[in-house]
Design a protein around this motif. Structure first.
Motif, short mmCIF file in Angstrom:
data_model
loop_
_atom_site.label_atom_id
_atom_site.label_comp_id
_atom_site.label_asym_id
_atom_site.label_seq_id
_atom_site.Cartn_x
_atom_site.Cartn_y
_atom_site.Cartn_z
N LYS A 50 0.84 -1.20 0.00
CA LYS A 50 0.00 0.00 0.00
C LYS A 50 0.87 1.25 0.00
O LYS A 50 0.56 2.24 -0.64
CB LYS A 50 -0.87 0.03 1.27
N HIS A 88 3.81 4.31 8.21
CA HIS A 88 2.45 4.38 7.67
C HIS A 88 1.92 2.98 7.36
O HIS A 88 0.77 2.81 6.96
CB HIS A 88 2.51 5.20 6.38
N ARG A 114 -0.20 6.20 10.09
CA ARG A 114 -1.21 5.20 10.44
C ARG A 114 -0.81 4.22 11.53
O ARG A 114 -1.66 3.62 12.14
CB ARG A 114 -1.58 4.41 9.18
N ASN A 165 4.57 15.96 5.16
CA ASN A 165 3.36 15.24 5.50
C ASN A 165 2.56 14.78 4.28
O ASN A 165 1.41 14.38 4.41
CB ASN A 165 2.50 16.07 6.44
N ASP A 166 3.15 14.85 3.09
CA ASP A 166 2.49 14.27 1.93
C ASP A 166 2.80 12.77 1.89
O ASP A 166 3.71 12.32 1.22
CB ASP A 166 2.97 14.96 0.64
N TYR A 167 2.01 12.03 2.67
CA TYR A 167 2.33 10.61 2.85
C TYR A 167 2.20 9.81 1.56
O TYR A 167 2.85 8.79 1.38
CB TYR A 167 1.44 10.00 3.93
N GLY A 168 1.34 10.29 0.67
CA GLY A 168 1.18 9.61 -0.62
C GLY A 168 2.48 9.62 -1.39
O GLY A 168 2.98 8.60 -1.84
N GLU A 169 3.08 10.81 -1.55
CA GLU A 169 4.34 10.96 -2.26
C GLU A 169 5.48 10.24 -1.52
O GLU A 169 6.28 9.53 -2.13
CB GLU A 169 4.70 12.44 -2.39
N LYS A 200 5.75 6.64 -2.03
CA LYS A 200 6.24 6.18 -3.34
C LYS A 200 7.74 6.32 -3.47
O LYS A 200 8.32 5.86 -4.45
CB LYS A 200 5.60 7.02 -4.46
N THR A 234 -3.80 4.42 -0.17
CA THR A 234 -2.40 4.75 -0.43
C THR A 234 -2.11 6.24 -0.26
O THR A 234 -0.96 6.65 -0.28
CB THR A 234 -2.00 4.37 -1.86
N GLU A 235 -3.15 7.03 -0.14
CA GLU A 235 -3.02 8.49 -0.07
C GLU A 235 -2.38 9.08 -1.31
O GLU A 235 -1.88 10.20 -1.29
CB GLU A 235 -2.29 8.92 1.21
#
Lengths: 515, 329, 307
Positions: free
Chosen positions: A40, A46, A123, A176-180, A183, C82-83
């Motif tokens: 994920k 996270h 998380r 805090n851009d956990y999405g980036e 990746k 996944t945000e």
């Protein structure tokens, strides 16, 4: 304590020498690891799923880690000291370690990581937020953690991949851009992240500058194929090299295939039937014991699981330190009938129960429930098996005390800590809708022991308390204790140096090809 | 009105094999059973009967869309029954057919011009494009359509107009014999009259001979010189129009003619119900085909089939009430 | 025609809003607390609460819907799981599905039409029975079974083709065949049915009455008319394929959009389900639009004036 660490290091050296003595690893080659679900996120704090953990453990490292016997060993911290009051942990860090982006690993990086964890909305960070008061940089290679209260399993929690040390540069960059952030993983580990095609693959390459020497493999390619059977076929055909969660029905056929190695490995996951202990007549310990006596655990393991499990001797998996072998309830339908009769149930006044179960979540879960149904019928208990989709099931179980309609429910629990199993599943305060003591088990003696277990820093003493708690829980028949599951891993012949950890981590960091 | 029979049908029979499925035994149905009649040049023969009586199959046998099982079809003195397609081709332009449903009879992907051009090219009827166009326009005019219609597709026309196109396609080859298979039954009543008038005037102008197939006696009466009544694959009565309307003999004809619709759909519906269910064409038994519904039946009617015999005044009937000749097979 | 295109495109807006409401409601009516499922097992109560709060899952449904629509319009919907931006998840997966769908529709349309024509022309013969028997087999064959069987044969035993996964063109063959099996059977059946229908038309009888050869009738009259509706079927099937085939994608480990949406349903990734379904709906409607245009070009009967 320090002596203990040195002993561990010595043991490790001896054991690794044994490995080296037999074969000399070769460099080069690529391993395709095919897994059932995509990761994920690759941001360690996270992560709350095992595929993500599987990947990041090759990229990131924490201060300490588990060995394959679930014992703590040093990793980025060379050694540590615990203050006498158990409130302060001082770590002495390895020198000369660099992150994949070139930044230095040091005390500042450790502090930055934990500040990020404590102040963010990640998380899997509540345990750190709760325990850690402050992280202090003593010097470049010494870092001190101050805790809010003594906590016996603090080192274990640092061994979790959630506590891996992140590159300070990356924290600056993604914040805090956990999405980036998820990746673009940057760690100190033996493998460097190359690319992630969602749902398809995550590619890692060898870290040429790894502090412990370059890994043997050039690349690890994590691929995703949801279907278990297909993954086994991929190993057989050579399209992939290693996989887990192989269907047990294929075991015999795979053993005959000279191209592959199939291995039965242990897990820390226990499977049980939870019991709603506040619902009549399940609040009667005689009824709960009767259910335990009525189930032939051995037979379920042999027939339903096809040998992929063994009966539970306690609520805690045998794989975990702190497990105490209380002993399983023997299969005794006569005794079960007697107990039921005492409780007021017989052929005329039958006990009727609903057994809720997920389907396809755990190995043979639904089939196990059906077997249970059959066995309970033998002692005059009528069971209605109710399979549910996982999300619906979770909803069904977490309704809270007032709305808890369920009788018994099949569930699994995998953990790295015995204390956690006891605390999370049996503490009278951890009940739904938030806590996971779904059966509302409550015993003041156990609650008292849990408080002691959590505080106790001394391993021996803690294990005593743990044993005591396990005995009481077994005697209270808080669950119908079923089995500890095992797992099949499958890999190409010639792939060496794999290490399986029972918390469902297949370690490829020291793997190599003998071709 | 010439006296030569242009078409002569002798003991024509068609048997179909029907398969109900892989494992069931084959069944046979006989939609056309041993029929004989003739049509004289310039005449219009009306072939009437309820749906399923075999009249459409008869039409298709004549234009050789279907191959006869036995019997003879003699066109202009030549037996065409088993003629090879190559040989028959020269007769094809002489024998044309107009179908019932003008919505299915025109290829939806062709314009009127393309539809009418096809027969001209097949039979090499014109030598150049100008001639071709001229003939197409002339034919369109004959059927009451205009030049502006020539490049339209069938779906752009009304039902009546489409039927005019179908008629144009049939007459453009300058045929001698046209099978009209219920050419008006799919049309509105007001349009029916227009098409009937067109067919009558074309017959006069182009000296055509018609086999007019219909279930509707009021329409048949309008155009036919002679009428043949068909029942369960057989012709049960045949005579000139006036003769049959004034002196119907066969019990079936009586029943059928009594149900001639008065222009009130409700009344018609009632009569149709009185006709009863048409017995199946399968498993033909010996005896008069009408025996189960006949109120005058005699013992012999159950056993043998009566032949179609002239009972005077060129009035043919197949019924033991009027003669005792048995059909020979 | 242009008018028609514009009108059909404008019609997309209410369709998408409708889809957004329906999926929103459906997603929220599936039992299961997304925060708990997203938090995973072994999460502490605090972890669950944090997730619930972070994504506004504790807010009233109407508020959640407008929050979602606002994010959607600004193109900033993030996957709960996944945000990452949802489009970043969906687009690559959709492109994978597209690749597979194109190959699959080529295989299934050519096979389906070919066998449909054979069955239709040789109607009611043993050839017809054989082809239709096979097509029944094709429609009813479970994807799982067929997929595993193909892999066992071509990957494990023969080693000619890879067992699942994505990479070279070779990886696409088996899933495309598996996926196309049912589709080709459907196309074959439709083609045959259309041919039979056209054969019963009187203009075909007329052609026979003109003495035109059977071959010419089949090619010039029957097929030309019978294949127009097949275009629609092929188009519709293509639309379905683009929605992603969960089973095939799972069995072959093909990273397509169907699997993505299925996974997001199981993990209660609300935002991804919603946008994913809307996206697939949009694609489906667009494909249908294209099919309609093609149909109009092929069939003179269909005109898009004011009607």
């Amino acid at each position: 304590m320090r002596n203990h660490v040195w002993l561990m290091v010595l043991l490790l050296l001896v054991s690794s020498m044994l490995v080296f003595a037999s074969e000399t690893p070769k460099y080069g080659g690529k391993v395709i690891y095919t897994m059932g679900t995509d990761a994920k996120t690759l941001l360690p704090p996270h992560i709350n799923d095992s595929p993500s953990t599987q990947v990041v453990r090759h990229i990131f490292e924490g201060l300490v880690e588990y060995d394959s016997k679930m014992k703590i060993k040093p990793l980025l911290a060379e050694k540590w000291e615990i203050s006498d009051d158990g409130l302060t942990y001082t770590f002495y860090l390895k020198k000369g370690v660099k992150f994949h982006d070139g930044s230095d690993f040091n005390a500042q990086a450790v502090k930055k990581t934990f500040d990020f964890i404590i102040n963010g909305k990640l998380r899997r960070t509540s345990i750190y937020k709760e325990r850690i008061k402050e992280v202090e940089v003593v010097d470049d290679y010494t870092v001190r953690f101050r805790l809010n209260a003594t906590f016996g399993d603090f080192l274990n929690q640092l061994a979790s991949s959630n506590a891996a040390i992140l590159s300070p540069k990356a924290i600056e960059k993604y914040g805090n851009d956990y999405g980036e952030f998820g990746k673009n993983p940057v760690g100190t580990g033996p493998f460097v992240f190359v690319e992630w095609k969602p749902g398809e693959r995550i590619l890692l390459k060898a870290n040429e500058n790894y502090w412990n020497g370059r890994p043997y493999l050039d690349e690890i390619d994590f691929r995703v194929t949801p279907e278990d059977v297909t993954r086994a076929l991929q190993i057989q055909s050579g399209d992939a090299h290693v996989s887990t969660r192989i269907p047990p029905v294929m075991y015999a056929a795979l053993q005959k295939d000279p191209r592959v190695v199939v291995e039965k490995v242990p897990e820390t996951r226990v499977i049980f039937l939870g019991i709603n202990t506040i619902k009549k007549p399940l609040d009667d310990v005689r009824v709960r014991k009767a259910l335990n006596y009525a189930i032939d655990k051995e037979k379920i393991c042999k027939v339903v699981l096809q040998g992929m499990g063994f009966p539970l001797k306690s609520p805690v998996s045998e794989m975990l330190p702190g497990h105490y072998p209380v002993g399983a309830y023997p299969y005794d339908p006569k005794k079960a009938k007697e107990l039921l009769k005492e409780a007021g149930f017989d052929e005329k006044n039958k006990l009727k129960l609903e057994l809720a179960t997920p389907k396809g979540r755990y190995l043979m879960d639904y089939q196990t429930a059906l077997a249970v149904q059959g066995m309970l019928k033998e002692v005059g208990v009528e069971v209605d098996v109710r399979p549910m989709e996982w999300g619906e099931y979770v909803n069904y179980l977490f309704t809270g005390r007032e709305n808890a309609k369920y009788d018994i429910y099949l569930l699994g629990w995998g953990d790295t800590l015995a204390s956690n199993v006891i605390d999370r599943l049996f503490s009278s305060t951890n009940v739904p809708p938030l806590g996971e003591n779904i059966g509302f088990y409550s015993n003041p003696k156990v609650d008292e022991l849990i408080a002691k277990i959590l505080r106790e820093v001394n391993d021996e003493k803690r294990n005593e308390y743990l044993a005591e708690a396990q005995k009481i829980i077994m005697d209270d028949a808080a669950w119908v204790f079923l089995h500890n599951v095992q797992e099949l891993i499958l890999y190409r012949k010639g792939l060496k140096g794999l290490e399986w950890h029972p918390y469902e981590f297949l370690d490829l960091r020291k793997a190599w090809w003998d071709k | 009105m010439g006296k030569n029979p242009i078409l002569k049908i002798e003991k024509l029979t068609k048997i179909f094999k029907v398969s109900d499925g892989f494992f069931k035994p084959k069944r046979f149905i006989t939609p056309v059973n041993n029929i004989s009649f003739e049509v004289r040049e310039g005449e219009a023969l009306g072939l009437v009967g309820e749906s399923g009586c075999g009249k459409t199959t008869t039409g298709r046998l004549i234009v050789k869309l279907l191959q006869a099982s036995s019997g003879k079809i003699i066109f202009d003195g030549v037996d065409i029954t088993n003629m090879k397609e190559k040989e028959f081709k020269k007769y094809r332009r002489d024998i044309q057919i107009v179908f019932q449903d003008p919505f299915s009879s025109l290829n939806p992907r062709m314009t009127v011009y393309q539809i009418l051009r096809r027969p001209l090219r097949i039979f090499n009827l014109t030598s150049n494009l100008d001639q071709e166009r001229e003939l197409i326009l002339k034919t369109l005019e004959e059927v009451g359509l205009k030049e502006e219609h020539v490049n339209r597709y069938p779906h752009e026309f009304s039902g009546g107009q489409r039927q005019r196109v179908a008629i144009a396609r049939a007459i453009i080859t300058n045929p001698r014999f046209v099978v009209l298979d219920e050419p008006t039954s799919a049309l509105d009543v007001s349009v029916q009259a227009q098409i009937m008038n067109l067919l009558i005037s074309l017959k006069e102008e182009l000296r055509l001979t018609y086999l007019f197939i219909s279930h509707d006696l009021s329409v048949v009466k309008f155009i036919s010189d002679k009428i043949a009544v068909m029942y369960l694959g057989r012709i049960v009565e045949q005579a000139s129009k006036d003769e049959i309307f004034n002196n119907r003999l066969h019990p079936y004809t009586k029943l059928l003619f009594d149900s001639i619709p008065i222009p009130d759909p409700n009344v018609k519906a009632q009569f149709m119900i009185d006709l009863g269910e048409l017995p199946s064409l399968t498993n033909v038994k010996p005896g008069c085909p009408f025996v189960n519904r006949c109120e005058y039946k005699k013992a012999i009617c159950e056993r043998t089939t009566p032949a179609l015999r002239n009972v005077g005044n060129e009035h043919y009937v197949a019924c033991y009430l009027y003669h005792d000749v048995e059909e020979s097979s | 025609m242009l008018n028609f295109i514009i009108r059909r495109l404008l019609l997309l807006i209410p369709i998408l809003i409708g889809v957004s409401i329906v999926t929103f409601l459906m997603v929220h009516f599936i039992p299961g607390d997304p925060a708990r499922i997203l938090a995973g097992q072994n999460a502490t109560p605090e972890d669950v609460l944090a997730i619930r709060e972070r994504f506004g899952l504790d807010k009233p449904l109407t508020v959640q819907y407008f929050m979602f629509m606002k994010a959607l319009i600004s193109g900033e919907v993030k996957s709960l799981r996944t945000e990452k931006n949802v489009m970043e998840e969906i687009i690559p997966r959709f492109l994978n599905t597209l690749q597979l769908s194109i190959l699959s529709i080529i295989i299934s349309a050519s096979m389906g039409i070919f066998f449909g024509i054979i069955a239709g022309v040789k109607r009611n013969t043993w050839i017809d029975n054989l082809v239709m028997g096979f097509s029944l087999f094709g429609v009813s064959m479970p994807v799982f079974w067929l997929g595993i069987l193909l892999m066992l044969l071509f990957a494990v035993k023969l080693g000619w083709l890879p067992a699942g996964g994505k990479g070279t063109w070779k990886h696409m063959i088996l899933p495309a065949i598996t996926l196309g099996m049912a589709t080709s059977a459907i196309i074959a059946r439709m083609t045959r049915a259309n041919i039979l229908q056209v054969f019963h038309q009187d203009y075909i009888r007329t052609a026979y009455a003109f003495g035109i050869s059977e071959r010419k009738i089949i090619y010039k009259y029957v097929l030309k008319n019978a294949l127009i509706p097949v275009v629609t079927i092929v188009g519709l099937q293509f639309g379905y394929l683009l929605g992603g085939a969960v089973l095939t994608e799972s069995v072959f480990g093909w990273p397509g959009v169907g699997r993505l949406i299925a996974e997001s349903i199981f993990t209660r990734d609300y935002t991804l389900i919603q946008v994913g379904v809307m996206f697939v709906a949009l694609i489906f409607v667009l494909v249908n639009l294209i099919v309609d245009f093609t149909y109009a070009i092929l069939d003179p009967r269909i005109r898009y004036g004011q009607g």
